[in-house]
Design a protein around this motif. Structure first.
Motif, short mmCIF file in Angstrom:
data_model
loop_
_atom_site.label_atom_id
_atom_site.label_comp_id
_atom_site.label_asym_id
_atom_site.label_seq_id
_atom_site.Cartn_x
_atom_site.Cartn_y
_atom_site.Cartn_z
N VAL A 107 0.87 -1.18 0.00
CA VAL A 107 0.00 0.00 0.00
C VAL A 107 0.90 1.23 0.00
N VAL A 108 0.76 2.07 -1.01
CA VAL A 108 1.56 3.28 -1.07
C VAL A 108 0.60 4.44 -0.82
N ILE A 109 0.93 5.22 0.21
CA ILE A 109 0.00 6.25 0.67
C ILE A 109 0.49 7.62 0.23
N PHE A 110 -0.42 8.38 -0.35
CA PHE A 110 -0.10 9.72 -0.84
C PHE A 110 -0.98 10.75 -0.15
N LEU A 111 -0.38 11.92 0.10
CA LEU A 111 -1.09 13.06 0.67
C LEU A 111 -1.53 13.99 -0.45
N ASP A 112 -2.81 14.32 -0.44
CA ASP A 112 -3.35 15.27 -1.43
C ASP A 112 -2.98 16.67 -0.95
N ARG A 113 -1.90 17.19 -1.48
CA ARG A 113 -1.37 18.49 -1.04
C ARG A 113 -2.37 19.64 -1.21
N PRO A 114 -3.02 19.79 -2.39
CA PRO A 114 -3.96 20.91 -2.55
C PRO A 114 -5.06 20.90 -1.48
N LYS A 115 -5.48 19.71 -1.04
CA LYS A 115 -6.53 19.66 0.01
C LYS A 115 -6.04 20.28 1.30
N MET A 116 -4.73 20.27 1.54
CA MET A 116 -4.20 20.84 2.78
C MET A 116 -4.00 22.35 2.66
N ARG A 117 -4.09 22.88 1.45
CA ARG A 117 -4.00 24.33 1.18
C ARG A 117 -2.72 24.97 1.72
N VAL A 118 -1.66 24.20 1.80
CA VAL A 118 -0.37 24.75 2.23
C VAL A 118 0.66 24.26 1.21
N VAL A 119 1.43 25.21 0.67
CA VAL A 119 2.41 24.83 -0.36
C VAL A 119 3.55 24.05 0.28
N ARG A 120 3.85 22.94 -0.33
CA ARG A 120 4.91 22.07 0.19
C ARG A 120 6.25 22.81 0.26
N GLY A 121 6.90 22.75 1.41
CA GLY A 121 8.22 23.37 1.54
C GLY A 121 8.16 24.84 1.92
N THR A 127 5.79 25.36 9.76
CA THR A 127 5.18 25.60 11.08
C THR A 127 3.89 24.79 11.24
N ASN A 128 3.34 24.37 10.12
CA ASN A 128 2.05 23.68 10.15
C ASN A 128 2.15 22.17 10.02
N PHE A 129 3.38 21.65 10.16
CA PHE A 129 3.55 20.25 9.79
C PHE A 129 2.69 19.31 10.64
N GLY A 130 2.36 19.74 11.87
CA GLY A 130 1.52 18.89 12.73
C GLY A 130 0.17 18.66 12.08
N ALA A 131 -0.42 19.74 11.56
CA ALA A 131 -1.74 19.62 10.94
C ALA A 131 -1.65 18.84 9.63
N THR A 132 -0.55 19.04 8.90
CA THR A 132 -0.43 18.37 7.59
C THR A 132 -0.23 16.86 7.77
#
Ligand SMILES: Cc1cc2nc3c(=O)[nH]c(=O)nc-3n(C[C@H](O)[C@H](O)[C@H](O)COP(=O)(O)O)c2cc1C
Length: 219
Positions: A107-121, A127-132
Motif C-alpha cells: 500500500v503506497v499512501i499519498f497526501l493530497d497536497r492541494p486539500k491541505m492548502r499549504v504549499v509544500r516546503g 510551522t504547520n507540519f503537525g496539521a499536515t
C-alpha cells in the motif's frame, strides 16, 4: 477482536507469507481507514494498492536503494560495535528489504497536497507540519489496526521517500500528491507478538511537568 488486544499486539511485521489477501478483506480495511480524522475534515489520503508482481519488484528495488545508505549512516552512525538488539534489527531489516516483493500487497499512501492548502516546503508548511502530517498518519494507523484485527500484518515504512519521483512515475501518480509511506501488508509468517515498549509511567505528568502521575493499581 477486542480493541485492546488489537492495539497491543500489532508489531511491525517484517516476515510475511505469500498468501494473498481477499479483495473483500482489503475493502473492509480501507473503508475503516477512511474513517480517520483530519484537519478541517480534509481527508487528504489516497491509497495505491499494489498487487502486481512486477510493480512490487520495482518497489523493492527502490526500497533497497534507500535502505543500504540508511543502514550505513542513520543506524550505525560510526559505531564499531552494535548491541545484540541493534544487530538483530539490522539483520531483520536486510531480510525485509530483500524479500519485500513477496509481500502480497504494497500500500503506497499519498497526501493530497492541494486539500491541505499549504504549499509544500513553504514557511507555513514548516510551522504547520503537525496539521499536515497529522491529517494522514491517523488514516495509516487505522488501516494498520483494521488489518491487524483481521489477522493481517503490516509494516509502516517511510524509506521510499528519497525515491518519490520514481515511485510516482511507476504508479502514475500526479505530481501534486506527496508520497508519505509504503505499508507492505500480508499474513504474517510467525503470528503477532506484543512489541517491546518502555513503561509509560515516567512519561505521564499529572497536570504539571514536574508532578509524576500517581499510578493506581486498579486497571
Ligand atoms: C514514521 C515511521 C517510519 C518508519 N519507517 C520504517 C522503514 O522505513 N522501514 C522499517 O523497516 N520500519 C520502519 N518503521 C517501523 C519502526 O521501525 C517500528 O515502528 C519500531 O521499530 C517499533 O517496532 P515494533 O512495533 O515492532 O516494536 C517506521 C515507523 C514509523 C512510525
Amino acid at each position: 477482536m477486542d480493541f485492546f488486544e488489537v492495539a497491543t499486539t500489532m508489531p511491525t511485521v517484517r516476515r510475511f507469507s505469500d498468501r494473498p489477501i481477499e479483495q473483500a478483506v482489503l475493502e473492509k480495511i480501507f473503508e475503516t481507514a477512511n474513517m480517520a480524522p483530519s484537519g478541517s475534515n480534509a481527508q487528504p489520503w489516497e491509497f495505491v494498492i499494489v498487487r502486481d508482481g512486477a510493480a512490487r519488484r520495482e518497489i523493492q528495488r527502490l526500497y533497497e536503494l534507500a535502505w543500504v545508505p540508511y543502514k550505513d549512516t542513520a543506524i550505525i552512525r560510526g559505531r564499531t560495535t552494535l548491541s545484540a538488539r541493534a544487530e538483530k534489527a539490522l539483520r531483520l531489516g536486510d531480510e525485509f528489504a530483500a524479500s519485500l516483493s513477496i509481500v502480497p500487497v504494497h500500500v503506497v499512501i499519498f497526501l493530497d497536497r492541494p486539500k491541505m492548502r499549504v504549499v509544500r516546503g513553504s514557511a507555513e508548511d514548516l510551522t504547520n507540519f503537525g496539521a499536515t502530517y497529522g491529517s494522514i498518519f491517523p488514516a495509516i494507523e487505522l488501516m494498520m489496526l483494521a488489518a491487524r484485527a483481521l489477522g493481517i500484518g503490516t509494516a509502516m515504512t517511510t524509506m521510499l521517500s528519497p525515491h518519490e519521483a520514481e515511485t510516482k512515475a511507476l504508479l502514475g501518480v500526479p505530481d501534486i500528491y506527496q508520497l508519505i509511506a509504503l505499508v507492505p501488508m500480508g499474513y504474517p509468517a510467525e503470528g503477532f507478538k506484543r512489541p517491546f515498549r518502555k513503561p509509560v509511567w515516567p512519561r505521564l505528568h499529572d497536570g504539571h511537568w514536574d508532578r509524576a502521575w500517581p499510578r493506581s493499581d486498579k486497571r
